[in-house]
Design an enzyme around this catalytic site. Sequence first.
Site, PDB file in Angstrom:
ATOM      1  N   ARG A  50     -18.264  -0.615   6.987  1.00  0.00           N
ATOM      2  CA  ARG A  50     -16.612  -0.787   7.947  1.00  0.00           C
ATOM      3  C   ARG A  50     -15.487  -0.587   7.018  1.00  0.00           C
ATOM      4  NH1 ARG A  50     -14.787  -3.852   4.862  1.00  0.00           N
ATOM      5  NH2 ARG A  50     -12.739  -3.780   6.194  1.00  0.00           N
ATOM      6  N   ALA A  52     -12.006   1.654   8.078  1.00  0.00           N
ATOM      7  CA  ALA A  52     -11.625   3.093   8.771  1.00  0.00           C
ATOM      8  C   ALA A  52     -12.276   4.334   8.278  1.00  0.00           C
ATOM      9  CB  ALA A  52     -10.176   2.986   9.349  1.00  0.00           C
ATOM     10  N   GLN A 198     -13.553 -10.727   6.904  1.00  0.00           N
ATOM     11  CA  GLN A 198     -13.336  -9.659   5.878  1.00  0.00           C
ATOM     12  C   GLN A 198     -12.704 -10.048   4.731  1.00  0.00           C
ATOM     13  OE1 GLN A 198     -13.320  -9.486   9.116  1.00  0.00           O
ATOM     14  NE2 GLN A 198     -13.916  -7.521   9.933  1.00  0.00           N
ATOM     15  N   ASP A 238      -6.397   0.903  11.336  1.00  0.00           N
ATOM     16  CA  ASP A 238      -7.492   1.641  11.960  1.00  0.00           C
ATOM     17  C   ASP A 238      -7.045   2.787  12.679  1.00  0.00           C
ATOM     18  OD1 ASP A 238      -8.369  -1.123  11.236  1.00  0.00           O
ATOM     19  OD2 ASP A 238     -10.168  -0.158  11.517  1.00  0.00           O
TER      20      ASP A 238
END
Length: 354
Positions: A50, A52, A198, A238
């Site tokens: 995970r 970007a 996260q 992102d």
Amino acid sequence: MNFTQPIPTLCREGDGVVILDQTLLPHRCETRRLDSLESVAAAIRDMQVRGAPLIGATAAFGVAIGLSDDATDARLDAVIAVLAATRPTAVNLHWALARMANRLKPLADASRHEAAWDEAERISREDAETCAAIGHFGVDLLLDLAAKRNGPVRVMTHCNAGWIATLGAGTALAPVYEAHARGVAVQVWVSETRPRNQGLLTEWELRQAGVPHSLICDNAAGILMTQGEVDIVITGADRVALNGDSANKVGTYLKALAARDNGVPFYIAAPLSTVDFNCPDGGAIPIEDRGSEEVYTVLGLNADQAVTRLRLVPADTGTANPAFDVTPARLITGIITEAGVYPPGELAALRPAQ
Ligand code: MRU
């Protein structure tokens, strides 16, 4: 600073790749081998990888893996379509796939498989260099703040934009690691980042690196700013639109609002591969909806130290789970890229030549 990832997030091993499985972190640290197109697509979709930049590089390797038996135009198009459908918001995925297509399409079928591996490895190397450049430019902001303070520079971040989200030192955390390496005192506010937490990955990284930090609940960001406890906010992104509007993990926008209200500078740190020069503004950025399970459950350790998913409410509870939000350019002080720090309105000048 030469940053070496403590564990490679992604590396080639023969005809496959080995990834650090982020779904188990910070509770368990395991690697996983991916050697089929389907396993690569699932790893991106299920967030074993995970962040970007790492999503983009993984997809590039997915193309190489997907072309192992058949590298015709039809297969290349099919492989790219499978990978492109995995996650919608991080534009690095589409950037990497477009770069692979541009590199491979002009080649004869017989040359494509090896060329795909080469290009994927080039993307990975470049990402590490890009992170280093973001650290190089971003650290000046922290040095300026350090010169005005007696204590550590207090940086707030959100989600995870550190080394495990990239092939190098990270994006938002690269300036932090650079400052730490230069002996500049920093203290990081790490917001947990519900629903997937996260922020716990950020806490894990900073703990390993010996960077002082405090984990906070997402909702504590505002009061810390009103109390004067935050000198700068730096998050990743992102997808950054041409006008500077920036999509990042949900909750980023609220930090930017609180930062503006309290006179705290708010920066996005992102490679140019995260800038979507074809996207005019944030309204055109697709926002991923990840369904309800992430909202009604949490992952943690039970009393026996086993990784356990707990249900917070009945599974049929109504939920909404937009995974990203868009911070408007007017709330962003600057965008830290590998080419320098830019006001959000000046990104158009960085559009690569076609
Ligand atoms: O859903 P995720 O965990 O992939 O989202 C990641 C983020 O929002 C990061 O902040 C962003 O990708 C920057 S990573 C260098």
